[in-house]
Design an enzyme around this catalytic site. Structure first.
Site, PDB file in Angstrom:
ATOM      1  N   GLY A 133       0.905  -0.965   0.054  1.00  8.38           N
ATOM      2  CA  GLY A 133       0.116   0.109  -0.095  1.00  8.38           C
ATOM      3  C   GLY A 133       1.025   1.355  -0.011  1.00  8.38           C
TER       4      GLY A 133
ATOM      5  N   HIS B  33       4.319   2.132  -7.882  1.00  9.81           N
ATOM      6  CA  HIS B  33       3.583   0.644  -8.028  1.00  9.81           C
ATOM      7  C   HIS B  33       2.524   1.040  -9.153  1.00  9.81           C
ATOM      8  CE1 HIS B  33       4.206   1.562  -3.281  1.00  9.81           C
ATOM      9  NE2 HIS B  33       4.379   0.274  -3.475  1.00  9.81           N
TER      10      HIS B  33
ATOM     11  N   GLY C 216       9.449  -4.206  -8.375  1.00  8.85           N
ATOM     12  CA  GLY C 216      10.196  -3.091  -9.089  1.00  8.85           C
ATOM     13  C   GLY C 216      11.684  -3.397  -9.031  1.00  8.85           C
ATOM     14  N   GLN C 217      12.655  -2.966  -9.799  1.00  7.99           N
ATOM     15  CA  GLN C 217      14.020  -3.101  -9.556  1.00  7.99           C
ATOM     16  C   GLN C 217      14.710  -2.450  -8.401  1.00  7.99           C
ATOM     17  OE1 GLN C 217      16.308  -4.909 -11.031  1.00  7.99           O
ATOM     18  NE2 GLN C 217      17.971  -4.005 -10.280  1.00  7.99           N
ATOM     19  N   LYS C 218      13.914  -1.501  -7.972  1.00  9.44           N
ATOM     20  CA  LYS C 218      14.298  -0.585  -6.794  1.00  9.44           C
ATOM     21  C   LYS C 218      14.815  -1.482  -5.674  1.00  9.44           C
ATOM     22  CE  LYS C 218      13.559   2.552  -3.370  1.00  9.44           C
ATOM     23  NZ  LYS C 218      12.782   1.309  -2.187  1.00  9.44           N
TER      24      LYS C 218
ATOM     25  N   MET D 137      11.370   6.533  -6.114  1.00 14.42           N
ATOM     26  CA  MET D 137      10.163   6.597  -5.446  1.00 14.42           C
ATOM     27  C   MET D 137      10.367   5.404  -4.572  1.00 14.42           C
ATOM     28  SD  MET D 137       7.316   8.301  -7.621  1.00 14.42           S
ATOM     29  CE  MET D 137       7.602   9.569  -8.591  1.00 14.42           C
ATOM     30  N   SER D 138       9.789   5.965  -3.279  1.00 13.81           N
ATOM     31  CA  SER D 138       9.443   4.782  -2.128  1.00 13.81           C
ATOM     32  C   SER D 138       8.307   5.325  -1.236  1.00 13.81           C
ATOM     33  CB  SER D 138      10.689   4.646  -1.377  1.00 13.81           C
ATOM     34  OG  SER D 138      10.489   3.997  -0.164  1.00 13.81           O
ATOM     35  N   SER D 139       7.470   4.426  -0.712  1.00  9.64           N
ATOM     36  CA  SER D 139       6.515   4.909   0.366  1.00  9.64           C
ATOM     37  C   SER D 139       7.329   5.409   1.367  1.00  9.64           C
ATOM     38  CB  SER D 139       5.821   3.576   0.553  1.00  9.64           C
ATOM     39  OG  SER D 139       5.283   2.906  -0.361  1.00  9.64           O
TER      40      SER D 139
END
Ligand code: PAF
Length: 266
Positions: free
Chosen positions: A12, A18, A128-130, A165-167
């Site tokens: 989430g 995402h 995701g590659q992240k 990008m990261s939550s």
């Protein structure tokens, strides 16, 4: 369900990264399932489980607009009922990097992802590659456990200044957010040096380290130059694809990022 099913497992607090996974799944499958589950078993006691960002109504709105067919939002009791005692432990690729910094983390990830695969029976699962090490752990698990599905890895989505990008980016103060650009900068500096002929892993690690150390708000956790397939840390120049990665703390917020460098042209 008839037709191909694409699965996007998430915790989430959805962002453009995402949504890029969802768009890729949507383009290649008849049905798209997104799971939203903040998985307690991948957080250590001292980590941010309780304060992990949650906004289910907003997530559902985004997923509705993205044309997702099913959103599965299990509770911890459903995923880990009383008496739960079976774990999936991927050994070697989970040892270093985030695995060393967060003992038990990848056991929690592999276990929950295996359960989500069994519950949703996808043809393809999108990551995701992240989270490069998470991808390596899941790919190993899929091969070792004969899950009948394809893992699809999508490129890291970045802010305009390069921050992945990261939550967890929402935890950063405005000053820390500005400083966090040191993370992608360190990767870019090492990649540029590699393109210009710097081959020794030690030199590449030093380039990343000095970029981060130039930023007073950043506390370096590790930098790594590893073989991209095994994640074994490299001590000598080699012709295999490299995974450059690093973990940097800004206050109490840990950020990770990585870049794959293909082998040099012969
Ligand atoms: O990357 C994440 O959000 C989580 O680690 C995952 C894959 C959904 C498992 O909880």
């Amino acid at each position: 369900m008839t037709g191909r099913v694409g699965l996007v497992p998430t915790m989430g607090a959805l962002h453009a990264g995402h949504l890029a996974l969802v768009a890729a799944a949507r383009a290649a499958n008849d049905h798209v399932i997104v799971t939203i589950f903040v998985n307690p078993t991948q957080f250590a006691a001292n980590e941010d489980l309780a304060k992990y960002p949650r906004d289910l109504p907003h997530d559902l709105e985004l997923l509705r607009s993205a044309g997702v067919d099913v959103v599965f939002t299990p509770t911890p009791d459903l995923m880990y009922p009383a008496g739960f005692q079976t774990w999936v432990d991927v050994i070697e690729v989970a040892k270093g990097l985030e695995g060393a910094r967060r003992p038990g983390h990848f056991r929690g990830v592999a276990t929950v992802v295996a359960k989500l695969f069994n519950l949703t029976q996808p043809d393809e699962a999108y990551f995701g590659q992240k989270d490069a090490q998470q991808v390596a752990v899941i790919q190993r698990m899929v091969r070792d456990m004969n899950f009948p599905l394809r893992v699809v890895v999508c490129p890291t989505v970045r802010e305009a200044d390069g921050l992945a990008m990261s939550s967890r980016n929402v935890y950063l103060t405005p000053e820390q957010r500005a400083a966090a650009v040191a993370v992608p900068k360190a990767l870019r500096a090492a990649a540029a040096a590699y393109a210009a002929g710097t081959r020794h892993p030690k030199d590449l690690r030093e380039i990343m380290m000095s970029e981060v150390e130039n930023e007073p708000a950043a506390a370096l956790e590790y930098v790594s130059v590893a073989a991209a397939d095994s994640l074994v840390e490299l001590e000598l120049p080699t012709d295999v694809p490299l995974l450059l990665s690093l973990s940097v703390r800004f206050g109490t917020t840990h950020l990770i990022d990585n870049q794959i460098l293909p082998p040099p042209e012969p």
